[in-house]
Enzyme design. Structure first.
Site, mmCIF file in Angstrom:
data_model
loop_
_atom_site.group_PDB
_atom_site.id
_atom_site.type_symbol
_atom_site.label_atom_id
_atom_site.label_comp_id
_atom_site.label_asym_id
_atom_site.label_seq_id
_atom_site.Cartn_x
_atom_site.Cartn_y
_atom_site.Cartn_z
ATOM 1 N N ARG A 206 37.657 32.849 39.274
ATOM 2 C CA ARG A 206 38.230 32.618 37.954
ATOM 3 C C ARG A 206 37.773 31.254 37.454
ATOM 4 O O ARG A 206 37.895 30.262 38.150
ATOM 5 C CB ARG A 206 39.749 32.653 38.043
ATOM 6 C CG ARG A 206 40.435 32.431 36.726
ATOM 7 C CD ARG A 206 41.920 32.464 36.898
ATOM 8 N NE ARG A 206 42.311 33.798 37.328
ATOM 9 C CZ ARG A 206 43.525 34.277 37.187
ATOM 10 N NH1 ARG A 206 44.476 33.556 36.667
ATOM 11 N NH2 ARG A 206 43.818 35.475 37.592
ATOM 12 N N THR B 193 43.233 42.147 43.365
ATOM 13 C CA THR B 193 43.759 43.511 43.274
ATOM 14 C C THR B 193 42.911 44.339 42.315
ATOM 15 O O THR B 193 42.555 45.483 42.606
ATOM 16 C CB THR B 193 45.229 43.490 42.812
ATOM 17 O OG1 THR B 193 45.971 42.629 43.684
ATOM 18 C CG2 THR B 193 45.833 44.884 42.832
ATOM 19 N N TRP B 194 42.568 43.769 41.179
ATOM 20 C CA TRP B 194 41.721 44.443 40.199
ATOM 21 C C TRP B 194 40.363 44.757 40.811
ATOM 22 O O TRP B 194 39.842 45.861 40.655
ATOM 23 C CB TRP B 194 41.576 43.539 38.969
ATOM 24 C CG TRP B 194 40.632 44.054 37.943
ATOM 25 C CD1 TRP B 194 40.913 44.946 36.948
ATOM 26 C CD2 TRP B 194 39.253 43.728 37.805
ATOM 27 N NE1 TRP B 194 39.784 45.180 36.193
ATOM 28 C CE2 TRP B 194 38.749 44.441 36.710
ATOM 29 C CE3 TRP B 194 38.392 42.898 38.516
ATOM 30 C CZ2 TRP B 194 37.432 44.363 36.300
ATOM 31 C CZ3 TRP B 194 37.075 42.807 38.116
ATOM 32 C CH2 TRP B 194 36.607 43.538 37.015
ATOM 33 N N HIS C 8 39.809 36.651 51.641
ATOM 34 C CA HIS C 8 39.938 35.440 50.835
ATOM 35 C C HIS C 8 39.139 34.298 51.468
ATOM 36 O O HIS C 8 39.172 33.180 50.971
ATOM 37 C CB HIS C 8 41.402 35.003 50.726
ATOM 38 C CG HIS C 8 42.222 35.804 49.766
ATOM 39 N ND1 HIS C 8 41.763 36.221 48.541
ATOM 40 C CD2 HIS C 8 43.500 36.248 49.849
ATOM 41 C CE1 HIS C 8 42.720 36.883 47.911
ATOM 42 N NE2 HIS C 8 43.780 36.922 48.683
#
Length: 193
Positions: free
Chosen positions: A180, A97-98, A157
């Site tokens: 991440r 989202t960021w 994704h």
């Protein structure tokens, strides 16, 4: 207070991406039949059940939810990139989202100044500005991509190995990847001097 969305004809002169919902409309949910004809492929894939209800299939080295396979297959076979397209890729829960908000704001800076009261990110969620391309193909809405003016800002994704050759092997493709770091450190067998 809801802000009026620009019309598609007005967005043709903008520089940068146009919010997906402004072009196709949030209420424009005319469901098209999802892609068919992949049952014979899906039935041959290795399958596992997770927690007794989530069926996953292994396809091209990746485990995917059963519901996602037709969209992935359709995306691989039918997607036609345009010059200027930007694809944002990320695993789930890694800042998608960021990344969508930052990429949209950066690419659309000329059309939508950050301080503008009518900036699309003030009235729309980043997921409404930048669509998940594999969701569009899964739902049979891939024709809606053609309604977007260039440059298109898209998201997925899917792993790189699952991207269509028209993107993965295209030297002009613009792919932005975010992940991440898990924070674990692998033990080292040798020490640097």
């Amino acid at each position: 207070m809801a802000m009026a969305a620009p019309t598609p004809s007005a967005s043709c002169c903008l520089v940068g991406p146009v919010p997906f919902n402004d072009v196709v409309g949030a209420e424009d949910d005319d469901r098209i039949t999802p892609p068919e004809g992949y049952g014979h492929i899906i039935s041959t894939l290795p399958t596992i059940g997770i927690l007794g209800r989530f069926v996953h299939h292994q396809y091209q080295g990746a485990w995917l939810l059963h519901e996602r396979i037709p969209g992935v297959l359709s995306f691989q076979r039918r997607f036609s990139p345009r010059p200027g397209d930007v694809l944002l890729t990320s695993p789930p829960k890694c800042g998608t989202t960021w990344l969508k908000a930052m990429a949209f704001a950066t690419m659309g800076r000329a059309a939508y100044p950050p301080t503008a009261a009518d900036h699309p990110l003030r009235r729309l969620n980043p997921h409404e500005c930048v669509p998940f391309i594999d969701d569009l193909f899964s739902a049979g809405h891939d024709a809606k991509l053609e309604a977007l003016p260039s440059p298109r800002l898209l998201s997925t994704h899917m792993q790189h190995s699952l991207l269509p050759a028209s993107l993965a092997e295209n030297p002009n493709a613009k792919i932005v990847y975010i992940c991440r770091f898990s924070g674990f450190i692998l033990p080292s067998t040798s020490r640097a001097c």
